[in-house]
Design a protein around this motif. Structure first.
Motif, PDB file in Angstrom:
ATOM      1  N   LEU A 244      -7.474 -17.993  -0.530  1.00 37.90           N
ATOM      2  CA  LEU A 244      -6.858 -19.035  -1.349  1.00 37.90           C
ATOM      3  C   LEU A 244      -7.890 -19.983  -1.956  1.00 37.90           C
ATOM      4  N   VAL A 249      -8.511 -17.443  -6.526  1.00 39.37           N
ATOM      5  CA  VAL A 249      -7.360 -17.668  -7.411  1.00 39.37           C
ATOM      6  C   VAL A 249      -7.732 -17.299  -8.843  1.00 39.37           C
ATOM      7  N   VAL A 560       0.520 -19.586  -0.106  1.00 37.67           N
ATOM      8  CA  VAL A 560       1.046 -18.738  -1.172  1.00 37.67           C
ATOM      9  C   VAL A 560       2.105 -17.840  -0.562  1.00 37.67           C
ATOM     10  N   PRO A 564      -2.101 -12.233  -0.009  1.00 38.49           N
ATOM     11  CA  PRO A 564      -2.982 -11.948  -1.153  1.00 38.49           C
ATOM     12  C   PRO A 564      -3.762 -10.654  -1.033  1.00 38.49           C
ATOM     13  N   ASN A 576      -3.199 -21.663   4.491  1.00 37.65           N
ATOM     14  CA  ASN A 576      -4.484 -22.265   4.852  1.00 37.65           C
ATOM     15  C   ASN A 576      -4.267 -23.736   5.159  1.00 37.65           C
ATOM     16  N   GLN A 594      -6.578 -20.206   8.911  1.00 33.82           N
ATOM     17  CA  GLN A 594      -5.766 -19.299   8.106  1.00 33.82           C
ATOM     18  C   GLN A 594      -4.704 -18.632   8.981  1.00 33.82           C
ATOM     19  N   ASP A 648       2.276 -20.720  -5.438  1.00 36.58           N
ATOM     20  CA  ASP A 648       1.092 -21.366  -4.868  1.00 36.58           C
ATOM     21  C   ASP A 648       1.501 -22.825  -4.625  1.00 36.58           C
ATOM     22  N   TYR A 667       1.718 -18.207  -8.478  1.00 35.13           N
ATOM     23  CA  TYR A 667       0.462 -17.644  -7.990  1.00 35.13           C
ATOM     24  C   TYR A 667       0.220 -16.335  -8.723  1.00 35.13           C
TER      25      TYR A 667
END
Length: 669
Positions: A244, A249, A560, A564, A576, A594, A648, A667
């Motif tokens: 993140l 991103v 998010v 990811p 996070n 995380q 996000d 996101y």
């Protein structure tokens, strides 16, 4: 020449599953596949028969399919028709017959430099085995595995970690997820493929010296890429970062590969890759760098032809408004961030939005996930209306929206029109963009930014700001001034980290300075170049501003509503966090903790502890599970027509323990 970093499994021709045999290392290698660089093998323990099944990984991708068809003699159609009930019988029933797990093979360097090989046993993240059942599972497997191979149990979720706390580590040796993977040598961050020239910079100083010469065909490799990295073909990090981070991103929004390869410097030296043309691939289970013999004939990247269309900004006089009075449609007057926060206020206050749509989408063989959502919300067989009502109540009780005001584009326009010098600077910049005069672009942007920061704000504009956000409110303490442009959070153009926000504002004088700084960030060299590359006209680009009272935070971060690194994963959200302000996570000054939270079956697990030695208390992790489910529910509303489009969300936990969402946006995947 190829630098193959790790690869996935190949398909065997026959099913080599075995039942009841003890497991040796040669047998493990015969049956195993490879996931994320580690050989792994599926196991099924049958408590009724006091035996176990070692599954040929390629022939049997799903435990439950094997149990149903090979052990119980069911047809797959019958399994699919009652899949959730069957899953409950093997993953959550405390008296279950079958115990399902995975054995994975790992190596580590010992202090003397020798390599140590060991096995790790774990269940799926949705498994709710209690402590004694986990101990039985471990002991059953331990007695059937070659005694020369150390075996550790890895709790698959926070519930299992807590269940094992009462059991001696001498009885059940264990390793936590962040201990096993937190120092992994190679980690995919954003999948993709690129052909380009590898440029390795061992220090930030080396990068800064070469930055002006970087081009769109370069693949930039360095310990930690700066947030203002230009648009290039790919990223490689040699130090740990979070998926993140701003740079990831950007990689996601730009559709370029990104990975952590901690031993890249050795690979570059070994194969002489610095400055070489390479084909760079990042997949969920593979990272590869293939050196090319000759410079390829590259076509211009797709984004050279890509053109982002903005809705025309509305510049007629509009009032400074409290955030709770805005709606999503106001993005053309106040910018995307402000409009989304206004829409969040509406969702929380009205409780009329249907927040269950994500769970209503078919997930074959399931018609929908409504039953799972009902379980997460503590309901039993609710009607559709009851489920929608409970979801809205849950979200409103779990999070709050920030208070504050939004300045419209019209105020920036009036400020810019008030100064002939500003108008002249804008005209010069427009001319340079039309002529593609990139050699003078940066200097013109910097001159214009200086003018904006130092030009007096017209009295009428100052009055509007002061009346909406009174001096009394400004004098009470610290303010936060955030950007809210119409040229961000767009399909194909995220602009994460591109515009300024000022978080240390005190008093009315500093407030006006901060507003001008945010306005000036619209014409920074980087933001102008990035917009110009995708065809966003300076004439169409405006900046709104959000002003809020600073809220001290005990915890903050970003989540998010997807995983990811595994795009097909519809269960998990990635979170996070770090003690204190979310800006620490966003700007990369610390490595955050995380976590992954399953918003379908429930449960969460720790991925990494970042800059901290200890994880969060169990009660706080449970609160984060509620926050994660809230994010997933909000996705149904804010993702418009595509309920699978993730969000996000920047958030903080106040010192009183309440959650505030301070930013919400799409996101980019």
């Amino acid at each position: 020449m190829t630098a193959q970093l790790f690869t996935g499994p190949s398909e065997p021709a026959t099913d080599r599953t075995v039942i009841g045999e003890n497991l040796s290392l040669p047998l493990f290698r015969t049956l195993s596949g490879v996931l994320a660089g580690h050989p792994y093998l599926k196991v099924v323990v049958d408590r009724a028969e006091n035996t176990w099944h070692l599954l040929d990984t390629a022939a049997h991708p799903f435990h439950v399919n094997y149990i149903a068809t090979r052990v119980l003699g069911m047809e797959l159609t019958a399994l699919d028709a009652d899949l959730d009930a069957f899953n409950a019988s093997v993953y959550t029933d405390p008296g279950r017959r079958f115990l399902l797990g995975v054995l994975s093979l790992h190596t580590e360097q010992e202090a003397e430099g020798r390599e140590r090989t060991f096995l790790v046993l774990e269940t799926t993240e949705a498994d709710t085995m209690h402590g004694e059942l986990l101990a039985f599972f471990y002991e059953f497997v331990r007695t059937r595995v070659d005694g020369r191979l150390p075996l550790l149990l890895k709790p698959a979720n926070h519930g299992q970690e807590e269940a094992l706390a009462a059991i001696s580590e001498l009885r059940v040796p264990r390793i936590l997820s962040h201990q096993l993977f937190g120092t992994r040598t190679r980690t995919p961050l954003n999948v993709g493929e690129a052909t380009g020239r590898l440029r390795f910079f061992p220090t930030h100083e080396a990068y800064a010296a070469a930055e002006a010469g970087l081009g769109w065909a370069d693949i930039v490799a360095m310990p930690c890429l700066p947030d203002d990295v230009p648009r290039v073909a790919g990223f490689l990090n040699t130090a740990p970062i979070t998926p993140l981070s701003h740079t990831n991103v950007l990689a996601s929004g730009w559709g370029i590969p990104n990975a952590i390869v901690r031993d890249l410097e050795q690979l570059i030296e070994k194969d002489d890759l610095d400055g070489a043309w390479v084909r760079y691939r990042v997949r969920e289970d593979e990272i590869s760098l293939d050196r090319l013999d000759d410079e390829p004939a590259l076509l211009a990247p797709a984004w050279h032809q890509q053109r982002i269309r903005l809705e025309p900004p509305l510049l007629e006089d509009a009032p400074v408004l409290a955030l709770h009075r805005l709606r999503g449609a106001d993005r053309d007057r106040y910018g995307t961030k402000a409009a989304n926060l206004g829409e969040l206020h509406h969702v929380l206050d009205s409780r009329t939005a249907d927040l269950t749509l994500f769970y209503g989408r078919p997930r074959p063989p399931r018609e929908n996930l409504y039953g799972h959502l009902a379980a997460r919300l503590g309901l039993s067989a609710p009607s559709a209306a009851e489920l929608r009502s409970r979801a809205a109540e849950f979200v409103a009780a779990s999070v709050g929206a920030p208070q504050g005001v939004a300045l419209p584009f019209a105020l920036q326009q009036r400020f810019l029109a008030s100064s002939p010098a500003l108008q002249q600077g804008i005209g010069k910049l427009k001319m340079a963009l039309e002529l593609d005069a990139t050699d003078v672009l940066d200097s013109l942007c910097l001159q214009l930014q200086h003018l904006i920061r130092n030009t007096p704000v017209p009295d009428a504009v100052t009055a509007q700001i002061s009346q909406a956000f009174t001096a009394a409110a400004a004098s009470r303490g610290r303010l936060v001034v955030r950007s809210s442009s119409n040229a961000e959070d767009l399909p194909g153009f995220s602009a994460a980290g591109v515009y300024d926000s000022v978080t240390t504002v005190h008093g009315t004088g500093e407030l006006l300075d901060a507003v001008r700084q945010v306005w000036a960030s619209l014409v920074s060299p980087r933001s102008v170049r990035l917009r110009h590359q995708v065809g966003i006209s300076l004439d169409d680009t405006y900046m709104g501003v959000i002003i809020q009272e600073y809220v001290p935070a005990s915890l903050g971060g970003v989540l998010v509503t997807c995983n990811p690194t595994r795009r097909e994963d519809f269960r998990n959200v990635y979170l996070n966090c770090s003690p204190g302000s979310p800006e620490q996570v966003v700007d990369g000054t610390v490595l955050p903790q995380q976590y992954l939270y399953n918003t379908v079956e429930g449960g969460g697990r720790t991925v990494a502890l970042g800059s901290w030695s200890d994880g969060l208390p169990a009660a706080t992790r449970a609160r984060l599970a509620d926050l994660s489910l809230t994010g997933r529910l909000l996705q149904s509303h804010f993702s418009a027509s595509d309920v699978d489009r993730p969000l996000d969300i920047e958030w903080l936990m106040t010192e009183q323990g309440d959650f505030r969402l301070v930013q919400i946006r799409p996101y980019a995947l």
